[in-house]
Design a protein around this motif. Structure first.
Motif, PDB file in Angstrom:
ATOM      1  N   SER A  92      -7.705  -5.198  -5.217  1.00  0.00           N
ATOM      2  CA  SER A  92      -7.269  -4.153  -4.284  1.00  0.00           C
ATOM      3  C   SER A  92      -6.069  -3.389  -4.846  1.00  0.00           C
ATOM      4  O   SER A  92      -5.283  -3.908  -5.656  1.00  0.00           O
ATOM      5  CB  SER A  92      -6.911  -4.771  -2.932  1.00  0.00           C
ATOM      6  OG  SER A  92      -5.777  -5.609  -3.046  1.00  0.00           O
ATOM      7  N   GLU A  93      -5.889  -2.163  -4.344  1.00  0.00           N
ATOM      8  CA  GLU A  93      -4.758  -1.339  -4.761  1.00  0.00           C
ATOM      9  C   GLU A  93      -3.441  -1.917  -4.233  1.00  0.00           C
ATOM     10  O   GLU A  93      -2.387  -1.757  -4.855  1.00  0.00           O
ATOM     11  CB  GLU A  93      -4.927   0.094  -4.250  1.00  0.00           C
ATOM     12  CG  GLU A  93      -6.098   0.835  -4.886  1.00  0.00           C
ATOM     13  CD  GLU A  93      -5.924   0.985  -6.393  1.00  0.00           C
ATOM     14  OE1 GLU A  93      -4.770   1.198  -6.836  1.00  0.00           O
ATOM     15  OE2 GLU A  93      -6.931   0.892  -7.117  1.00  0.00           O
ATOM     16  N   GLU A  94      -3.515  -2.581  -3.089  1.00  0.00           N
ATOM     17  CA  GLU A  94      -2.308  -3.195  -2.542  1.00  0.00           C
ATOM     18  C   GLU A  94      -1.789  -4.311  -3.461  1.00  0.00           C
ATOM     19  O   GLU A  94      -0.572  -4.455  -3.638  1.00  0.00           O
ATOM     20  CB  GLU A  94      -2.571  -3.772  -1.147  1.00  0.00           C
ATOM     21  CG  GLU A  94      -2.760  -2.718  -0.060  1.00  0.00           C
ATOM     22  CD  GLU A  94      -4.173  -2.134  -0.049  1.00  0.00           C
ATOM     23  OE1 GLU A  94      -4.433  -1.268   0.794  1.00  0.00           O
ATOM     24  OE2 GLU A  94      -4.982  -2.563  -0.887  1.00  0.00           O
ATOM     25  N   ALA A  95      -2.706  -5.087  -4.033  1.00  0.00           N
ATOM     26  CA  ALA A  95      -2.290  -6.147  -4.963  1.00  0.00           C
ATOM     27  C   ALA A  95      -1.661  -5.545  -6.216  1.00  0.00           C
ATOM     28  O   ALA A  95      -0.644  -6.047  -6.721  1.00  0.00           O
ATOM     29  CB  ALA A  95      -3.491  -7.014  -5.325  1.00  0.00           C
ATOM     30  N   LYS A  96      -2.225  -4.468  -6.704  1.00  0.00           N
ATOM     31  CA  LYS A  96      -1.658  -3.812  -7.890  1.00  0.00           C
ATOM     32  C   LYS A  96      -0.275  -3.240  -7.574  1.00  0.00           C
ATOM     33  O   LYS A  96       0.646  -3.313  -8.408  1.00  0.00           O
ATOM     34  CB  LYS A  96      -2.607  -2.711  -8.366  1.00  0.00           C
ATOM     35  CG  LYS A  96      -3.953  -3.222  -8.854  1.00  0.00           C
ATOM     36  CD  LYS A  96      -4.867  -2.066  -9.250  1.00  0.00           C
ATOM     37  CE  LYS A  96      -6.237  -2.574  -9.685  1.00  0.00           C
ATOM     38  NZ  LYS A  96      -7.169  -1.465 -10.039  1.00  0.00           N
ATOM     39  N   ASP A  97      -0.143  -2.675  -6.388  1.00  0.00           N
ATOM     40  CA  ASP A  97       1.161  -2.134  -5.997  1.00  0.00           C
ATOM     41  C   ASP A  97       2.191  -3.255  -5.861  1.00  0.00           C
ATOM     42  O   ASP A  97       3.371  -3.073  -6.224  1.00  0.00           O
ATOM     43  CB  ASP A  97       1.032  -1.386  -4.670  1.00  0.00           C
ATOM     44  CG  ASP A  97       2.345  -0.769  -4.220  1.00  0.00           C
ATOM     45  OD1 ASP A  97       2.760   0.243  -4.811  1.00  0.00           O
ATOM     46  OD2 ASP A  97       2.963  -1.313  -3.287  1.00  0.00           O
ATOM     47  N   PHE A  98       1.748  -4.407  -5.372  1.00  0.00           N
ATOM     48  CA  PHE A  98       2.660  -5.555  -5.241  1.00  0.00           C
ATOM     49  C   PHE A  98       3.199  -5.970  -6.602  1.00  0.00           C
ATOM     50  O   PHE A  98       4.408  -6.191  -6.769  1.00  0.00           O
ATOM     51  CB  PHE A  98       1.899  -6.715  -4.585  1.00  0.00           C
ATOM     52  CG  PHE A  98       2.735  -7.924  -4.296  1.00  0.00           C
ATOM     53  CD1 PHE A  98       3.471  -8.017  -3.134  1.00  0.00           C
ATOM     54  CD2 PHE A  98       2.785  -8.981  -5.200  1.00  0.00           C
ATOM     55  CE1 PHE A  98       4.252  -9.142  -2.862  1.00  0.00           C
ATOM     56  CE2 PHE A  98       3.559 -10.112  -4.944  1.00  0.00           C
ATOM     57  CZ  PHE A  98       4.291 -10.180  -3.767  1.00  0.00           C
ATOM     58  N   ILE A  99       2.319  -6.061  -7.575  1.00  0.00           N
ATOM     59  CA  ILE A  99       2.748  -6.434  -8.929  1.00  0.00           C
ATOM     60  C   ILE A  99       3.643  -5.359  -9.525  1.00  0.00           C
ATOM     61  O   ILE A  99       4.659  -5.660 -10.174  1.00  0.00           O
ATOM     62  CB  ILE A  99       1.510  -6.682  -9.823  1.00  0.00           C
ATOM     63  CG1 ILE A  99       0.704  -7.870  -9.297  1.00  0.00           C
ATOM     64  CG2 ILE A  99       1.924  -6.921 -11.271  1.00  0.00           C
ATOM     65  CD1 ILE A  99      -0.630  -8.071  -9.987  1.00  0.00           C
ATOM     66  N   SER A 100       3.285  -4.094  -9.304  1.00  0.00           N
ATOM     67  CA  SER A 100       4.061  -2.986  -9.870  1.00  0.00           C
ATOM     68  C   SER A 100       5.483  -2.951  -9.332  1.00  0.00           C
ATOM     69  O   SER A 100       6.389  -2.429 -10.005  1.00  0.00           O
ATOM     70  CB  SER A 100       3.359  -1.651  -9.574  1.00  0.00           C
ATOM     71  OG  SER A 100       2.054  -1.632 -10.129  1.00  0.00           O
ATOM     72  N   ARG A 101       5.711  -3.458  -8.139  1.00  0.00           N
ATOM     73  CA  ARG A 101       7.050  -3.462  -7.563  1.00  0.00           C
ATOM     74  C   ARG A 101       7.882  -4.662  -8.001  1.00  0.00           C
ATOM     75  O   ARG A 101       9.064  -4.754  -7.673  1.00  0.00           O
ATOM     76  CB  ARG A 101       6.964  -3.437  -6.030  1.00  0.00           C
ATOM     77  CG  ARG A 101       6.414  -2.140  -5.472  1.00  0.00           C
ATOM     78  CD  ARG A 101       6.294  -2.194  -3.958  1.00  0.00           C
ATOM     79  NE  ARG A 101       5.727  -0.969  -3.437  1.00  0.00           N
ATOM     80  CZ  ARG A 101       6.439   0.109  -3.096  1.00  0.00           C
ATOM     81  NH1 ARG A 101       7.764   0.091  -3.247  1.00  0.00           N
ATOM     82  NH2 ARG A 101       5.851   1.187  -2.620  1.00  0.00           N
TER      83      ARG A 101
END
Length: 567
Positions: A511-520
């Motif tokens: 999911s994009e939310e998981a990628k955003d979590f890692i990116s932060r």
């Protein structure tokens, strides 16, 4: 005899003249002295010196020796005559001084009375002024209250006018066969008007309402009755059955509540542990054949307390020098401060000549790293959400206690059991207490999980652990290490360059939310990384709609085998 009478008359006349002359002389001296005193500034200054602090006059006291005394001579006849007149004069002077003193006393009493009256008048005047101020304040409050009341009345009038205009419009649209085409409501008094405005439903007579408004009113009454009946039923049945009835009537199809309950606590109360010098074999039976884990520090074995039969884990740490023992005692001190279900608990500690043994809580689910590398285990994205949420909760507690883990990796996260997704953080051997005023630098850790500030030997803080959490999340979702190189130097260079991406095939269905979590989290500047509290609020860990979507997805993180049943 006649001569004697003549001489007596002459003597009386002479004495009267003498007395008159003496009195005139004294009067003249007093008059001249008063004129000099009033005109002379020195006399005024002297007069001031003899005044009390309260303004009353003091009796004048002159210093001794200010006047010279003459020697007395024997008295002759003229002197006797003079002495007789002096006695008369002294008596008159005494009477005059007494009358003067009485007069002065009366003056002082009058002055005191005047002062008392002035003080009383001042207090009365102050009381009058305070009362006037209070009246002004009360008048201002009444004025403000009147203004608020007027504003409220104006607002109510505007609302009533708007409502009447809406009713007129509805009547004009819905009753074309009526000639008047308008509805007027004329309340008999202001009180009725207020009742209309504040009531939950508008009070309009049935005769003036159009048919559609009558129907809507009937429907509203019906709905209200149904709600009241439902409320009574809920009160009689209870909250649990009401909740079940609500769920059965309106099933939630777009949300999923993940199991966010904590793992089971340790089978003993949190305790403050100090090292003992006794032989551990006197209290525990250590099974050295059964190894639970190991590393640079030593080995972990399963053990049993002889007195209670409690199953525990014994961590045997080689510590020959005093410096090595101090490092282990630092780990004990850190664990004494940590009391959380997601953090492993310490039970006892024993010190010998060459080693220190830590007796801790025992869990048998294995390391989280084993689930990452196990091809027979189906690790879904929702499973990863559960793992990362628990790790974040453990870090949030540690950071609130001002403790940094500094060695967070999948090997240091244990699963409580193989049937559930509950985890606990272990190994606080490199943990340090964070003191804001004392800048902390470290030069240890596992290369793959080191933050850039550790490699650059810069100050570390809470975001240092959050970088490691980002690496763990990346590995759980993909099975890959984001910065791993051919050797440690290449790995460290990749970390310093912050080179990582989601271009691998393993991230296609993530999911994009998981990628955003890692990116932060994988941000080179530590000040821009999420904190543990912020990570728990991130949609990937908190959005129920997303969790519902992840629960019904068919994709797996990086394997294709059936998952274990959740406990």
């Amino acid at each position: 005899m006649e001569n004697f009478l003549q001489d007596k008359d002459l003597w009386i006349v002479g004495s009267v003249c003498l007395v008159a002359s003496i009195l005139w002389r004294r009067f003249w001296n007093l008059f001249t002295y008063k004129r000099k005193r009033d005109s002379s500034p020195e006399s005024a200054s002297i007069d001031i010196q003899f005044r009390e602090k309260d303004g009353s006059d003091k009796s004048k006291v002159y210093q001794k020796g200010s006047k010279t005394q003459k020697k007395k001579k024997p008295l002759d006849a003229s002197d006797l005559f003079q002495a007789g007149f002096e006695e008369v004069q002294n008596q008159q002077n005494n009477q005059l001084s007494q009358s003067t003193a009485a007069h002065l006393d009366l003056i002082e009493e009058e002055q005191e009375v005047d002062k008392y009256r002035e003080g009383k008048d001042g207090k009365q005047q102050a009381a009058v002024e305070e009362e006037a101020k209070e009246q002004e304040i009360v008048s201002e409050l009444f004025q403000i209250k009147e203004e608020d009341k007027k504003e409220e009345e104006n607002r109510l009038k505007k609302e009533e006018a708007l409502w009447l205009s809406e009713v007129n419009q509805l009547a004009a649209l819905n009753s074309s066969d009526r000639t008047d085409g308008s509805i007027t409501v004329t309340p008999e008094s202001c009180e009725e008007n207020l009742e209309i405005i504040f009531s939950t439903k508008r009070h309009v007579t049935d005769e003036t309402l159009p048919d559609e408004l009558k129907k809507s009113r009937v429907e509203e009454d019906k709905e209200l009755k149904e709600e009241e009946v439902a409320g009574l039923e809920a009160a009689e049945v209870g909250p649990e059955r009401t909740e079940e009835k609500r769920k059965n009537a309106e099933p939630v199809i777009d949300e999923y509540v993940i199991d966010s309950s904590p793992p089971p606590p340790a089978p003993f109360e949190h305790r403050l542990v100090t090292t003992k010098t006794h032989q551990i074999t006197s209290y525990y039976t250590i099974n050295k054949e059964e190894v639970l884990g190991g590393g640079r520090f030593g080995m972990v074995h399963k053990c049993v307390e002889k007195s209670s039969g409690l199953v525990l884990a014994a961590k045997i740490i080689k510590a020959r020098s005093q410096k090595e023992k101090e490092v282990v005692k630092c780990e004990i001190e850190v664990m004494n401060q940590l009391n959380h279900d997601n953090l492993i608990q310490l039970y006892a500690a024993f010190e010998s000549r060459h080693e220190i043994i830590l007796v801790m809580e025992y869990v048998d689910g294995g390391e989280l790293f084993d689930r990452i590398i196990d091809e027979n285990y189906k690790l879904t994205e929702l499973d990863t959400v559960l793992f990362i949420r628990q790790i974040s909760e453990g870090l949030q507690y540690m950071h609130k206690m001002y403790i940094l883990h500094l060695d967070l990796k999948p090997e240091n996260i244990l699963c409580v059991s193989r049937q559930t997704n509950k985890v606990k953080i272990i190994d606080f051997g490199l943990a340090r207490r964070y003191k804001p005023r004392e800048k902390l630098r470290v030069n240890f850790g596992t290369p793959e999980f080191l933050a850039p500030e550790v490699i650059n030997y810069e100050f570390v803080s809470f975001p240092t652990d959050m970088w490691s959490l980002g690496v763990i999340t990346y590995m759980l979702l993909s099975g890959l290490s984001p910065f791993l190189g051919e050797d440690d130097n290449e790995t460290l260079n990749n970390i310093l360059a912050c080179q990582w991406s989601f271009e691998e095939a393993e991230f296609v269905d993530i999911s994009e939310e998981a990628k955003d979590f890692i990116s932060r989290l994988l941000v080179k500047s530590k000040s821009w990384r999420m904190s543990a509290s912020q990570s728990l609020k991130h949609p990937w860990l908190s959005d129920r709609a997303l969790h519902y979507h992840l629960r019904h997805k068919k994709n797996k993180c990086h394997s294709s085998h059936a998952p274990p049943s959740e406990g």
